[in-house]
Design an enzyme around this catalytic site. Structure first.
Site, mmCIF file in Angstrom:
data_model
loop_
_atom_site.group_PDB
_atom_site.id
_atom_site.type_symbol
_atom_site.label_atom_id
_atom_site.label_comp_id
_atom_site.label_asym_id
_atom_site.label_seq_id
_atom_site.Cartn_x
_atom_site.Cartn_y
_atom_site.Cartn_z
ATOM 1 N N PRO A 1 0.825 -1.205 0.000
ATOM 2 C CG PRO A 1 -0.861 -1.606 1.558
ATOM 3 C CD PRO A 1 0.460 -2.135 1.079
ATOM 4 C CD GLU A 2 1.642 3.549 -4.705
ATOM 5 O OE1 GLU A 2 1.775 4.767 -4.915
ATOM 6 O OE2 GLU A 2 1.539 2.707 -5.631
ATOM 7 C CE LYS B 1 5.781 3.194 -0.820
ATOM 8 N NZ LYS B 1 6.426 2.314 -1.821
ATOM 9 C CG ASN C 1 5.240 0.572 -9.730
ATOM 10 O OD1 ASN C 1 6.190 1.255 -10.108
ATOM 11 N ND2 ASN C 1 4.790 -0.462 -10.421
ATOM 12 N NE ARG D 1 8.078 -1.945 -7.827
ATOM 13 C CZ ARG D 1 7.280 -1.167 -7.118
ATOM 14 N NH1 ARG D 1 7.790 -0.248 -6.345
ATOM 15 N NH2 ARG D 1 5.974 -1.312 -7.168
#
Length: 338
Positions: free
Chosen positions: A2-3, A50, A237, A316
């Site tokens: 989770p961001e 985060k 991302n 990524r």
């Protein structure tokens, strides 16, 4: 994982239990014994990028002699958060009925993994609180990490063996007020008091744009720098892909070749998309992306996908439009496109 916007929402959910005592514990965590939290009082919650931090005390009056105000006030909510919540008209108190809350960020499935090692993401850490010290529980969410309130997560489909098995929470905390929190897919450990660095937090009013711009101006691909939590704490991302597309910057563009106005626009989109995402979470809106996990961009061009990352580092998955985000020759400085 989770961001920033998702972890801020988790922080909001946990903060509703401030001042309550843990009356029952459970969960599958082996590194952290859930029973160590029995009878402790949740006194403060903080979010840094985060990571979520929960402070527990054995005595509800442990801070009576400290001039820090009521429980939870030692690190007030950032103004940006307050505005997002006020605009969403969200009541901070938990609803009496079950209200499961979770976030599924599939951006991390193939690449954003927790660092390997027996001691989790931040090296050695205790599995039990230190006597006589402030007891901060650090929560580092993994793939599909989430927090549910007054409800458990349920299986949405059968696994590979055809079994319909509900996810097992790592930690469950039942509170004296009657509600409970269930933590899924996360690593937890006791830690010292968290160091506050709001200048690098993309959702903080104190976010240091100058520091971020200086970092982006390095002679390396901007898609690497954007994921550097030292300068863009909470950025993951999804935000990376969306900000780059909206700024019309190729992911592998060297920051040293981008114009000052181009870098400014990129930072603008990082902050704006993150704030909009957070606001949408409190309004119950779905996240709207333009290029992330898309086959076409809004202009109808084909979107490409490839894993990028520094040599020897994390690779990524990156989505970009080669027409809207052209890669210019190395010797040609990139200006904003009209």
């Amino acid at each position: 994982m989770p961001e920033g916007p998702s972890v801020r929402k988790f922080h909001h959910l946990a903060s509703a239990f401030l001042g309550q005592q843990v009356v029952k514990t459970g969960g599958s965590s082996k590194k952290l014994c859930p029973a160590t939290l029995q009878s402790l009082w949740l006194q403060d919650t903080q979010v840094h990028g985060k990571k979520l931090f929960l402070r527990f005390d054995a005595d509800v009056g442990a801070d009576a002699d400290e001039e820090v105000g009521p429980p939870g006030s030692s690190h007030p909510l950032e103004p940006l958060q307050k505005r997002a919540w006020r605009e969403a008209a969200v009541d901070p108190a938990p609803a009496p009925e079950p209200s499961g809350q979770k976030t599924t960020d599939v951006s991390s499935q193939s690449s954003e993994l927790l660092p390997r090692g027996p001691d989790g993401p931040d090296g050695p850490a205790g599995d039990s609180p230190t006597a006589g010290a402030q007891q901060w529980l650090q929560v580092h969410f993994g793939l599909f990490g989430s927090i549910w309130v007054n409800e458990f997560s349920r299986a949405k489909k059968a696994n590979k063996r055809g079994d319909w098995r509900d996810p097992v929470p790592r930690l469950v905390l039942h509170f004296s007020g009657g509600g409970f929190l269930a933590f899924y897919n996360c690593q937890m450990s006791w830690s010292p008091a968290p160091a506050v660095e709001p200048r690098c937090d993309i959702l903080s009013e104190e976010f240091h744009r100058g520091q971020a711009l200086e970092a982006l101006g390095q002679p390396q691909p901007v898609c690497y720098t954007l994921l550097d939590q030292r300068y863009f704490s909470g950025l993951g991302n999804i935000i990376k892909n969306e900000a780059l597309y909206r700024a019309r910057v190729h992911p592998l563009s060297l920051g040293s070749l981008l114009s000052a106005s181009c870098l400014e626009t990129l930072v603008d989109h990082v902050v704006e998309f993150s704030a909009d995402w957070l606001r949408g979470k409190f309004q119950g809106e779905q996240r709207h992306t333009q290029v992330y996990q898309k086959e076409q961009c809004p202009d109808g061009h084909q979107v490409l996908r490839e894993a990028f990352g520094p040599p020897g580092g994390l690779q990524r998955l990156t989505w970009w439009c080669p027409q809207c985000q052209p890669r210019l020759p190395p010797e040609e400085p990139q200006q904003l496109q009209s």
